[in-house]
Scaffold this active site. Sequence first.
Site, PDB file in Angstrom:
ATOM      1  N   LEU A 135       0.861  -1.169   0.000  1.00  0.00           N
ATOM      2  CA  LEU A 135       0.000   0.000   0.000  1.00  0.00           C
ATOM      3  C   LEU A 135       0.905   1.229   0.000  1.00  0.00           C
ATOM      4  O   LEU A 135       1.975   1.220   0.611  1.00  0.00           O
ATOM      5  CB  LEU A 135      -0.893   0.036   1.247  1.00  0.00           C
ATOM      6  CG  LEU A 135      -1.923  -1.088   1.415  1.00  0.00           C
ATOM      7  CD1 LEU A 135      -2.657  -0.918   2.747  1.00  0.00           C
ATOM      8  CD2 LEU A 135      -2.917  -1.122   0.269  1.00  0.00           C
ATOM      9  N   ASP A 136       0.474   2.291  -0.690  1.00  0.00           N
ATOM     10  CA  ASP A 136       1.222   3.540  -0.655  1.00  0.00           C
ATOM     11  C   ASP A 136       1.353   4.031   0.784  1.00  0.00           C
ATOM     12  O   ASP A 136       0.535   3.699   1.645  1.00  0.00           O
ATOM     13  CB  ASP A 136       0.499   4.620  -1.468  1.00  0.00           C
ATOM     14  CG  ASP A 136       0.466   4.323  -2.959  1.00  0.00           C
ATOM     15  OD1 ASP A 136       1.258   3.486  -3.412  1.00  0.00           O
ATOM     16  OD2 ASP A 136      -0.364   4.937  -3.652  1.00  0.00           O
ATOM     17  N   ARG A 137       2.353   4.853   1.011  1.00  0.00           N
ATOM     18  CA  ARG A 137       2.581   5.418   2.340  1.00  0.00           C
ATOM     19  C   ARG A 137       1.302   6.040   2.917  1.00  0.00           C
ATOM     20  O   ARG A 137       0.966   5.821   4.079  1.00  0.00           O
ATOM     21  CB  ARG A 137       3.670   6.493   2.278  1.00  0.00           C
ATOM     22  CG  ARG A 137       3.944   7.191   3.611  1.00  0.00           C
ATOM     23  CD  ARG A 137       4.593   8.543   3.386  1.00  0.00           C
ATOM     24  NE  ARG A 137       5.871   8.388   2.721  1.00  0.00           N
ATOM     25  CZ  ARG A 137       7.034   8.282   3.355  1.00  0.00           C
ATOM     26  NH1 ARG A 137       7.064   8.324   4.674  1.00  0.00           N
ATOM     27  NH2 ARG A 137       8.155   8.155   2.681  1.00  0.00           N
ATOM     28  N   ARG A 235      -5.321   5.672  -8.189  1.00  0.00           N
ATOM     29  CA  ARG A 235      -5.142   7.113  -8.329  1.00  0.00           C
ATOM     30  C   ARG A 235      -5.004   7.518  -9.794  1.00  0.00           C
ATOM     31  O   ARG A 235      -5.607   8.507 -10.243  1.00  0.00           O
ATOM     32  CB  ARG A 235      -3.906   7.540  -7.535  1.00  0.00           C
ATOM     33  CG  ARG A 235      -4.031   7.273  -6.035  1.00  0.00           C
ATOM     34  CD  ARG A 235      -2.684   7.215  -5.351  1.00  0.00           C
ATOM     35  NE  ARG A 235      -1.951   8.464  -5.492  1.00  0.00           N
ATOM     36  CZ  ARG A 235      -0.645   8.582  -5.224  1.00  0.00           C
ATOM     37  NH1 ARG A 235       0.059   7.526  -4.808  1.00  0.00           N
ATOM     38  NH2 ARG A 235      -0.048   9.742  -5.366  1.00  0.00           N
TER      39      ARG A 235
END
Length: 316
Positions: A135-137, A235
């Site tokens: 998962l992205d930060r 995104r």
Amino acid sequence: MAPQKIIVPREAAGERLDKHLSKHVPGLSLERARALIDQGQVRIRGKKCQPTRKLWGGEEIEIDRPPPRRPPRRSVEGPELPVLYDDEAMVIVNKPPGIVVEPGDSEASVVELLAARLPPFDVEGVAQPGVVHRLDRETSGCLVLARTDEAVAALDRAFQEKRVDKRYWTLVLGEAPEQGRLEAPYGRDPKDPRRFTTRVPSARRAALSFEVRERLRGATLLEVRLETGRTHQIRVQLSEAGYPVLGDTLYGPAEVRSHPAARALGRQALHALHLSLPRPSTGALVRVEAPLPEDFQRALALLRAPGPGAGSGDGA
């Protein structure tokens, strides 16, 4: 620890040693098999071998698999990692926003925090969990990590065979259609290596589907189901379809950054809500959901509030 012993079947005659081990020793990747051979921890008739050695069938192979070692210790401080599921093969946590998954140069990571708080793990001979997806930060929610090499291999197969159901909640600017599906080529943006895009010729595909969960003032709450797992995929695809994620500073226009709900959130509005996948040891389906974090709930409350400007914001 006594060495592991296997007998090479006659039909395996002619196979390379490293490839045979990776296929027939549970949880042993090709890379790990080669490393053990190079380190002298694989023997035939008591003698060390080369990874490329051809087998003739019928010989006994001895494999020393060292006990898990701990990575270099450093002071690890970070947020709590609520555990949603834990068994002998894997652990699923509700990742808070603002924390990276894998170890870096300075900041604490999910991997290090779990290794310090939830031993034991043994992946590639290291006492830390194995990463099978990311998962992205700034993305919060469901994240699964493996406890053993066998679990890494089983979970990798489940992801590759699309037996994993990942669903995200996201807040996007404007009014998205009631439901939809997006599929396109996917690759790195030739103009900016930090970014990805669907507007490139590429053999790699990215696909997702979405449906509306709630219509808000100037924004929409979507549930997104991933069919592929590309970097930044949600995104990128939603932004290029005209529904940028609130708070996304990399792919969104100025409106998604200056929006009051985005400022209340302080990050991109993306949460991994649901994860279901087969348990590595039995194949039984495990389902978990991660509650919405407080910052996401604050943004939702602002968008639901009546009155001018509650959801429209600057330029919305």
